[in-house]
Design a protein around this motif. Sequence first.
Motif, PDB file in Angstrom:
ATOM      1  N   GLU A 197      -5.852   9.652  -5.614  1.00  0.00           N
ATOM      2  CA  GLU A 197      -5.447   8.305  -5.233  1.00  0.00           C
ATOM      3  C   GLU A 197      -6.460   7.669  -4.285  1.00  0.00           C
ATOM      4  O   GLU A 197      -6.654   6.461  -4.285  1.00  0.00           O
ATOM      5  CB  GLU A 197      -4.063   8.350  -4.580  1.00  0.00           C
ATOM      6  N   HIS A 198      -7.117   8.502  -3.489  1.00  0.00           N
ATOM      7  CA  HIS A 198      -8.133   8.015  -2.554  1.00  0.00           C
ATOM      8  C   HIS A 198      -9.546   8.041  -3.150  1.00  0.00           C
ATOM      9  O   HIS A 198     -10.521   7.772  -2.455  1.00  0.00           O
ATOM     10  CB  HIS A 198      -8.098   8.850  -1.265  1.00  0.00           C
TER      11      HIS A 198
ATOM     12  N   LYS B 144       4.843   6.643   1.918  1.00  0.00           N
ATOM     13  CA  LYS B 144       4.729   5.581   2.927  1.00  0.00           C
ATOM     14  C   LYS B 144       3.360   4.917   2.876  1.00  0.00           C
ATOM     15  O   LYS B 144       3.245   3.698   2.995  1.00  0.00           O
ATOM     16  CB  LYS B 144       4.998   6.140   4.324  1.00  0.00           C
ATOM     17  N   THR B 145       2.319   5.726   2.677  1.00  0.00           N
ATOM     18  CA  THR B 145       0.969   5.177   2.557  1.00  0.00           C
ATOM     19  C   THR B 145       0.864   4.277   1.332  1.00  0.00           C
ATOM     20  O   THR B 145       0.287   3.190   1.394  1.00  0.00           O
ATOM     21  CB  THR B 145      -0.079   6.319   2.474  1.00  0.00           C
ATOM     22  N   GLN B 146       1.437   4.727   0.224  1.00  0.00           N
ATOM     23  CA  GLN B 146       1.411   3.950  -1.011  1.00  0.00           C
ATOM     24  C   GLN B 146       2.153   2.619  -0.834  1.00  0.00           C
ATOM     25  O   GLN B 146       1.678   1.570  -1.271  1.00  0.00           O
ATOM     26  CB  GLN B 146       2.021   4.739  -2.174  1.00  0.00           C
ATOM     27  N   GLU B 147       3.327   2.671  -0.208  1.00  0.00           N
ATOM     28  CA  GLU B 147       4.102   1.458   0.020  1.00  0.00           C
ATOM     29  C   GLU B 147       3.341   0.487   0.918  1.00  0.00           C
ATOM     30  O   GLU B 147       3.327  -0.716   0.666  1.00  0.00           O
ATOM     31  CB  GLU B 147       5.458   1.815   0.634  1.00  0.00           C
ATOM     32  N   LYS B 148       2.714   1.025   1.957  1.00  0.00           N
ATOM     33  CA  LYS B 148       1.934   0.185   2.875  1.00  0.00           C
ATOM     34  C   LYS B 148       0.789  -0.482   2.134  1.00  0.00           C
ATOM     35  O   LYS B 148       0.535  -1.682   2.292  1.00  0.00           O
ATOM     36  CB  LYS B 148       1.403   1.044   4.023  1.00  0.00           C
ATOM     37  N   ASN B 149       0.073   0.271   1.309  1.00  0.00           N
ATOM     38  CA  ASN B 149      -1.048  -0.274   0.540  1.00  0.00           C
ATOM     39  C   ASN B 149      -0.580  -1.320  -0.471  1.00  0.00           C
ATOM     40  O   ASN B 149      -1.278  -2.301  -0.712  1.00  0.00           O
ATOM     41  CB  ASN B 149      -1.810   0.844  -0.178  1.00  0.00           C
ATOM     42  N   ASN B 150       0.580  -1.109  -1.050  1.00  0.00           N
ATOM     43  CA  ASN B 150       1.104  -2.072  -2.033  1.00  0.00           C
ATOM     44  C   ASN B 150       1.562  -3.362  -1.390  1.00  0.00           C
ATOM     45  O   ASN B 150       1.581  -4.406  -2.043  1.00  0.00           O
ATOM     46  CB  ASN B 150       2.263  -1.448  -2.822  1.00  0.00           C
ATOM     47  N   ASN B 151       1.943  -3.305  -0.124  1.00  0.00           N
ATOM     48  CA  ASN B 151       2.411  -4.498   0.595  1.00  0.00           C
ATOM     49  C   ASN B 151       1.281  -5.299   1.220  1.00  0.00           C
ATOM     50  O   ASN B 151       1.525  -6.362   1.789  1.00  0.00           O
ATOM     51  CB  ASN B 151       3.445  -4.114   1.659  1.00  0.00           C
ATOM     52  N   GLN B 152       0.069  -4.815   1.148  1.00  0.00           N
ATOM     53  CA  GLN B 152      -1.066  -5.526   1.744  1.00  0.00           C
ATOM     54  C   GLN B 152      -1.649  -6.537   0.806  1.00  0.00           C
ATOM     55  O   GLN B 152      -1.612  -6.561  -0.319  1.00  0.00           O
ATOM     56  CB  GLN B 152      -2.146  -4.543   2.186  1.00  0.00           C
TER      57      GLN B 152
ATOM     58  N   PHE C 206      -6.129  11.389   5.513  1.00  0.00           N
ATOM     59  CA  PHE C 206      -4.697  11.500   5.225  1.00  0.00           C
ATOM     60  C   PHE C 206      -4.113  12.561   6.137  1.00  0.00           C
ATOM     61  O   PHE C 206      -4.620  13.665   6.242  1.00  0.00           O
ATOM     62  CB  PHE C 206      -4.451  11.893   3.762  1.00  0.00           C
TER      63      PHE C 206
END
Length: 132
Positions: free
Chosen positions: A50-51, A124-132, A73
């Motif tokens: 993913e990274h 949580k990291t994925q959700e944060k990235n999707n909300n940016q 991470f």
Amino acid sequence: MSTMYSRAHAMLNQAKNALKKTGEDDAYLDTACFETQQAMEFLIKAILLEHGKVYDKSHDIRYLLGLLDDVEFSFDKIADLDLLADTITDWEESSRYGKGVRTSVQTIQRVHNIFESMNDAFIKTQEKNNNQ
């Protein structure tokens, strides 16, 4: 999510099912260990993918854990994983090549908790990235 991520969860589910059967037959302990190791390996690899981090073909949890530093991470049980990395890696080889695994149900459950901690941090990291 990636195929690797899905495989991680499938392996964890299989490990949990095998762990439930260890009371019936301790041969399930080897299965639980192997599948737990695979789940952890696949989850780390899914995070690395993913990274965009390239990794060598390896089952070595310590090696893969070191690569998580490269992608910055982290999760709350990373120190626990560091302590158990060599043990978890040994489960893969010991269960596959017939030596058998020496561990306790509690240790396997501890690794399952580490998996869940890492997975929660990843989500949580994925959700944060999707909300940016």
